[in-house]
Design a protein around this motif. Structure first.
Motif, PDB file in Angstrom:
ATOM      1  N   LEU A 235       1.022  -1.386  -0.490  1.00 56.42           N
ATOM      2  CA  LEU A 235       0.261   0.575  -0.246  1.00 56.42           C
ATOM      3  C   LEU A 235       0.975   1.194   0.339  1.00 56.42           C
ATOM      4  O   LEU A 235       0.567   2.110  -1.230  1.00 56.42           O
ATOM      5  CB  LEU A 235      -1.179   0.115   1.218  1.00 56.42           C
ATOM      6  N   ASN A 236       2.382   1.369   0.473  1.00 53.98           N
ATOM      7  CA  ASN A 236       2.891   2.388   0.796  1.00 53.98           C
ATOM      8  C   ASN A 236       3.436   2.520  -0.438  1.00 53.98           C
ATOM      9  O   ASN A 236       3.385   3.700  -1.102  1.00 53.98           O
ATOM     10  CB  ASN A 236       4.345   1.855   1.365  1.00 53.98           C
ATOM     11  N   ILE A 237       3.437   1.782  -1.099  1.00 50.51           N
ATOM     12  CA  ILE A 237       4.839   1.958  -2.258  1.00 50.51           C
ATOM     13  C   ILE A 237       3.143   1.746  -3.858  1.00 50.51           C
ATOM     14  O   ILE A 237       3.606   3.002  -4.464  1.00 50.51           O
ATOM     15  CB  ILE A 237       5.152   0.474  -3.013  1.00 50.51           C
ATOM     16  N   LEU A 238       1.994   1.788  -3.586  1.00 53.21           N
ATOM     17  CA  LEU A 238       1.176   2.308  -4.056  1.00 53.21           C
ATOM     18  C   LEU A 238       1.115   3.941  -3.894  1.00 53.21           C
ATOM     19  O   LEU A 238       0.317   4.083  -5.402  1.00 53.21           O
ATOM     20  CB  LEU A 238      -0.512   1.066  -4.406  1.00 53.21           C
ATOM     21  N   GLY A 239       0.822   3.843  -2.931  1.00 52.69           N
ATOM     22  CA  GLY A 239       0.560   5.382  -2.609  1.00 52.69           C
ATOM     23  C   GLY A 239       1.513   6.849  -3.691  1.00 52.69           C
ATOM     24  O   GLY A 239       0.967   7.492  -3.986  1.00 52.69           O
ATOM     25  N   LEU A 240       3.045   5.781  -3.539  1.00 53.62           N
ATOM     26  CA  LEU A 240       3.891   6.733  -3.991  1.00 53.62           C
ATOM     27  C   LEU A 240       3.821   6.387  -5.592  1.00 53.62           C
ATOM     28  O   LEU A 240       3.635   7.480  -6.383  1.00 53.62           O
ATOM     29  CB  LEU A 240       4.908   6.395  -3.393  1.00 53.62           C
ATOM     30  N   ILE A 241       3.415   5.385  -6.187  1.00 52.74           N
ATOM     31  CA  ILE A 241       2.777   5.652  -7.687  1.00 52.74           C
ATOM     32  C   ILE A 241       1.610   6.510  -8.292  1.00 52.74           C
ATOM     33  O   ILE A 241       2.219   6.739  -8.889  1.00 52.74           O
ATOM     34  CB  ILE A 241       2.184   3.891  -8.060  1.00 52.74           C
ATOM     35  N   CYS A 242       0.601   6.566  -6.926  1.00 51.27           N
ATOM     36  CA  CYS A 242      -0.385   7.350  -7.552  1.00 51.27           C
ATOM     37  C   CYS A 242       0.310   9.075  -7.093  1.00 51.27           C
ATOM     38  O   CYS A 242      -0.089  10.059  -8.018  1.00 51.27           O
ATOM     39  CB  CYS A 242      -1.624   7.500  -6.383  1.00 51.27           C
ATOM     40  N   ILE A 243       1.195   9.528  -5.939  1.00 50.38           N
ATOM     41  CA  ILE A 243       1.431  10.446  -6.488  1.00 50.38           C
ATOM     42  C   ILE A 243       2.585  10.732  -7.820  1.00 50.38           C
ATOM     43  O   ILE A 243       2.489  11.720  -8.311  1.00 50.38           O
ATOM     44  CB  ILE A 243       2.208  10.365  -5.628  1.00 50.38           C
ATOM     45  N   ILE A 244       3.497   9.725  -8.249  1.00 52.78           N
ATOM     46  CA  ILE A 244       4.372   9.710  -9.236  1.00 52.78           C
ATOM     47  C   ILE A 244       2.995  10.863 -10.721  1.00 52.78           C
ATOM     48  O   ILE A 244       3.523  11.235 -11.448  1.00 52.78           O
ATOM     49  CB  ILE A 244       4.615   8.955  -9.174  1.00 52.78           C
ATOM     50  N   ILE A 245       1.653   9.695 -10.575  1.00 56.32           N
ATOM     51  CA  ILE A 245       0.780   9.907 -11.732  1.00 56.32           C
ATOM     52  C   ILE A 245       0.326  11.314 -11.293  1.00 56.32           C
ATOM     53  O   ILE A 245       0.130  12.186 -12.722  1.00 56.32           O
ATOM     54  CB  ILE A 245      -0.931   9.103 -11.731  1.00 56.32           C
ATOM     55  N   THR A 246       0.014  11.934 -10.241  1.00 54.29           N
ATOM     56  CA  THR A 246      -0.491  13.189 -10.056  1.00 54.29           C
ATOM     57  C   THR A 246      -0.026  13.741  -9.919  1.00 54.29           C
ATOM     58  O   THR A 246      -0.055  14.513 -11.152  1.00 54.29           O
ATOM     59  CB  THR A 246      -0.866  13.166  -8.653  1.00 54.29           C
ATOM     60  N   LEU A 247       1.534  14.134 -10.494  1.00 52.11           N
ATOM     61  CA  LEU A 247       2.471  14.924  -9.891  1.00 52.11           C
ATOM     62  C   LEU A 247       3.340  14.907 -11.727  1.00 52.11           C
ATOM     63  O   LEU A 247       3.806  15.918 -11.998  1.00 52.11           O
ATOM     64  CB  LEU A 247       3.766  14.851  -9.455  1.00 52.11           C
ATOM     65  N   LEU A 248       3.473  14.302 -11.821  1.00 58.45           N
ATOM     66  CA  LEU A 248       3.604  14.031 -13.324  1.00 58.45           C
ATOM     67  C   LEU A 248       2.730  13.789 -14.514  1.00 58.45           C
ATOM     68  O   LEU A 248       3.093  14.035 -15.448  1.00 58.45           O
ATOM     69  CB  LEU A 248       5.114  12.716 -13.758  1.00 58.45           C
ATOM     70  N   TRP A 249       2.766  12.289 -14.384  1.00 56.18           N
ATOM     71  CA  TRP A 249       1.643  11.816 -15.921  1.00 56.18           C
ATOM     72  C   TRP A 249       0.386  12.795 -16.410  1.00 56.18           C
ATOM     73  O   TRP A 249       0.279  13.489 -17.223  1.00 56.18           O
ATOM     74  CB  TRP A 249       0.737  10.530 -15.128  1.00 56.18           C
ATOM     75  N   VAL A 250      -0.031  13.413 -15.079  1.00 59.78           N
ATOM     76  CA  VAL A 250      -1.934  14.030 -15.146  1.00 59.78           C
ATOM     77  C   VAL A 250      -1.329  15.605 -15.651  1.00 59.78           C
ATOM     78  O   VAL A 250      -1.985  16.107 -16.407  1.00 59.78           O
ATOM     79  CB  VAL A 250      -2.284  14.614 -13.932  1.00 59.78           C
ATOM     80  N   ASN A 251      -0.378  16.264 -15.278  1.00 55.78           N
ATOM     81  CA  ASN A 251       0.649  17.661 -15.429  1.00 55.78           C
ATOM     82  C   ASN A 251       0.744  17.417 -17.095  1.00 55.78           C
ATOM     83  O   ASN A 251       0.738  18.821 -18.145  1.00 55.78           O
ATOM     84  CB  ASN A 251       1.385  18.348 -14.554  1.00 55.78           C
ATOM     85  N   LEU A 252       1.573  16.215 -17.610  1.00 52.05           N
ATOM     86  CA  LEU A 252       2.398  15.994 -18.047  1.00 52.05           C
ATOM     87  C   LEU A 252       1.522  14.806 -20.023  1.00 52.05           C
ATOM     88  O   LEU A 252       1.782  15.698 -20.703  1.00 52.05           O
ATOM     89  CB  LEU A 252       3.404  15.601 -18.587  1.00 52.05           C
ATOM     90  N   SER A 253       0.415  14.389 -19.602  1.00 47.41           N
ATOM     91  CA  SER A 253      -0.037  13.737 -20.373  1.00 47.41           C
ATOM     92  C   SER A 253      -1.245  14.551 -21.016  1.00 47.41           C
ATOM     93  O   SER A 253      -2.099  14.955 -20.301  1.00 47.41           O
ATOM     94  CB  SER A 253      -0.884  12.637 -19.911  1.00 47.41           C
ATOM     95  N   LYS A 254      -1.153  14.563 -22.460  1.00 46.17           N
ATOM     96  CA  LYS A 254      -2.319  14.793 -23.152  1.00 46.17           C
ATOM     97  C   LYS A 254      -3.184  14.537 -23.249  1.00 46.17           C
ATOM     98  O   LYS A 254      -5.101  15.416 -23.063  1.00 46.17           O
ATOM     99  CB  LYS A 254      -1.796  14.673 -25.207  1.00 46.17           C
ATOM    100  N   LEU A 255      -4.164  13.552 -22.598  1.00 46.88           N
ATOM    101  CA  LEU A 255      -5.059  12.744 -22.103  1.00 46.88           C
ATOM    102  C   LEU A 255      -5.733  13.532 -21.376  1.00 46.88           C
ATOM    103  O   LEU A 255      -6.668  13.330 -20.419  1.00 46.88           O
ATOM    104  CB  LEU A 255      -4.442  11.585 -20.950  1.00 46.88           C
ATOM    105  N   PHE A 256      -4.986  13.701 -20.277  1.00 45.64           N
ATOM    106  CA  PHE A 256      -5.569  14.392 -19.001  1.00 45.64           C
ATOM    107  C   PHE A 256      -5.960  16.261 -19.406  1.00 45.64           C
ATOM    108  O   PHE A 256      -4.859  17.032 -19.485  1.00 45.64           O
ATOM    109  CB  PHE A 256      -5.280  14.950 -17.759  1.00 45.64           C
ATOM    110  N   ASP A 257      -6.495  17.035 -19.381  1.00 43.94           N
ATOM    111  CA  ASP A 257      -6.767  18.241 -19.303  1.00 43.94           C
ATOM    112  C   ASP A 257      -7.733  18.581 -18.423  1.00 43.94           C
ATOM    113  O   ASP A 257      -9.083  18.697 -18.792  1.00 43.94           O
ATOM    114  CB  ASP A 257      -7.844  18.680 -21.901  1.00 43.94           C
TER     115      ASP A 257
END
Length: 264
Positions: A235-257
């Motif tokens: 669960l700890n590792i899953l939390g960090l994966i979600c943080i990485i998605i929030t910090l990087l993927w959501v900001n940089l991916s064209k899938l999220f506007d």
């Protein structure tokens, strides 16, 4: 990958060099490493202040500035967390400087550092507290995930080690979760001011909530089943994966506007 051949870049690279020297020497020469760690923090503070002067506003607007701030926060969080961690201090110092190198890599070699205009939505007093709360929480949670990985890789027969990894991760999450909660709350208040609503179902908001829920679940599981170490670590590792998605993927991916696209 681009080299930043200016004062800003040199300060970042000098900070990274300091962190690297601590990482390489921290276990064998802990006393000089402590001095190097403190010196690296001073350089990182100079880097952040220099950026503040150049852009003329609190440097937390875009991805470059966010990672710059993350690198700056490594040493203060190290000092705070060493007071309540049960793990070896010198190992913690090595872990922290490794995290410092990792978070400064995007600032030093990936993201553009050209000054940008501060959008009207960010010209509000909650800008600094909201972003800082999240960034500090992210460092605590990243450290917790490192201990979780150590716990998963450790032998089940070595109970003291497994318990130390689990306890250290738990204490770090306890420190980071209130900051995560504060960031979510301040973001809601800021959203009401900036966009007229407490919650806008923006992708960044949704993933921030997902992060909070994962760590809330972790704390419940840790309290209800204190000996289920592997579940805690996952669960700890899953939390960090979600943080990485929030910090990087959501900001940089064209899938999220969404409303937070200025962060890219």
């Amino acid at each position: 990958m681009t080299i930043k051949a200016d004062i800003q870049g040199y300060l970042i690279y000098l900070t990274m060099a300091g962190y690297l020297s601590v990482f390489l020497t921290g276990l064998k020469f802990p006393k000089p490493a402590k001095v190097l760690f403190a010196g690296s923090f001073i350089v990182s503070a100079a880097s952040l202040i220099y950026r503040w002067i150049v852009v003329g506003h609190l440097p937390m607007q875009n991805m470059f500035e966010v990672f710059l701030f993350l690198g700056f926060s490594i040493w203060p969080i190290h000092l705070i967390s060493k007071k309540f961690l049960s793990s070896d201090y010198h190992i913690t110092m090595v872990i922290d400087t490794a995290l410092g190198i990792i978070v400064l890599l995007p600032a030093g070699f990936i993201f553009n550092h050209q000054p940008q205009f501060l959008p009207p939505a960010l010209q509000f007093w909650l800008f600094g507290p909201h972003v800082a709360a999240y960034m500090l929480a992210y460092i605590f949670m990243a450290k917790a995930a490192v201990f979780a990985v150590g716990g998963l890789l450790g032998s089940d027969s070595n109970k003291p080690f497994i318990e130390t990894m689990s306890d250290s991760g738990y204490r770090l999450v306890l420190a980071g979760f209130p900051l995560l909660t504060l960031g979510l709350f301040l973001g809601s208040v800021w959203g009401k001011y900036a966009w007229g609503d407490w919650w806008g179902w923006d992708p960044k908001e949704l993933w921030s909530l997902v992060c909070w829920l994962v760590y809330a679940l972790y704390l419940h599981v840790r309290f209800g089943w204190p000996r289920k170490y592997r579940i805690h670590h996952l669960l700890n590792i899953l939390g960090l994966i979600c943080i990485i998605i929030t910090l990087l993927w959501v900001n940089l991916s064209k899938l999220f506007d969404g409303l937070h696209n200025y962060a890219s």
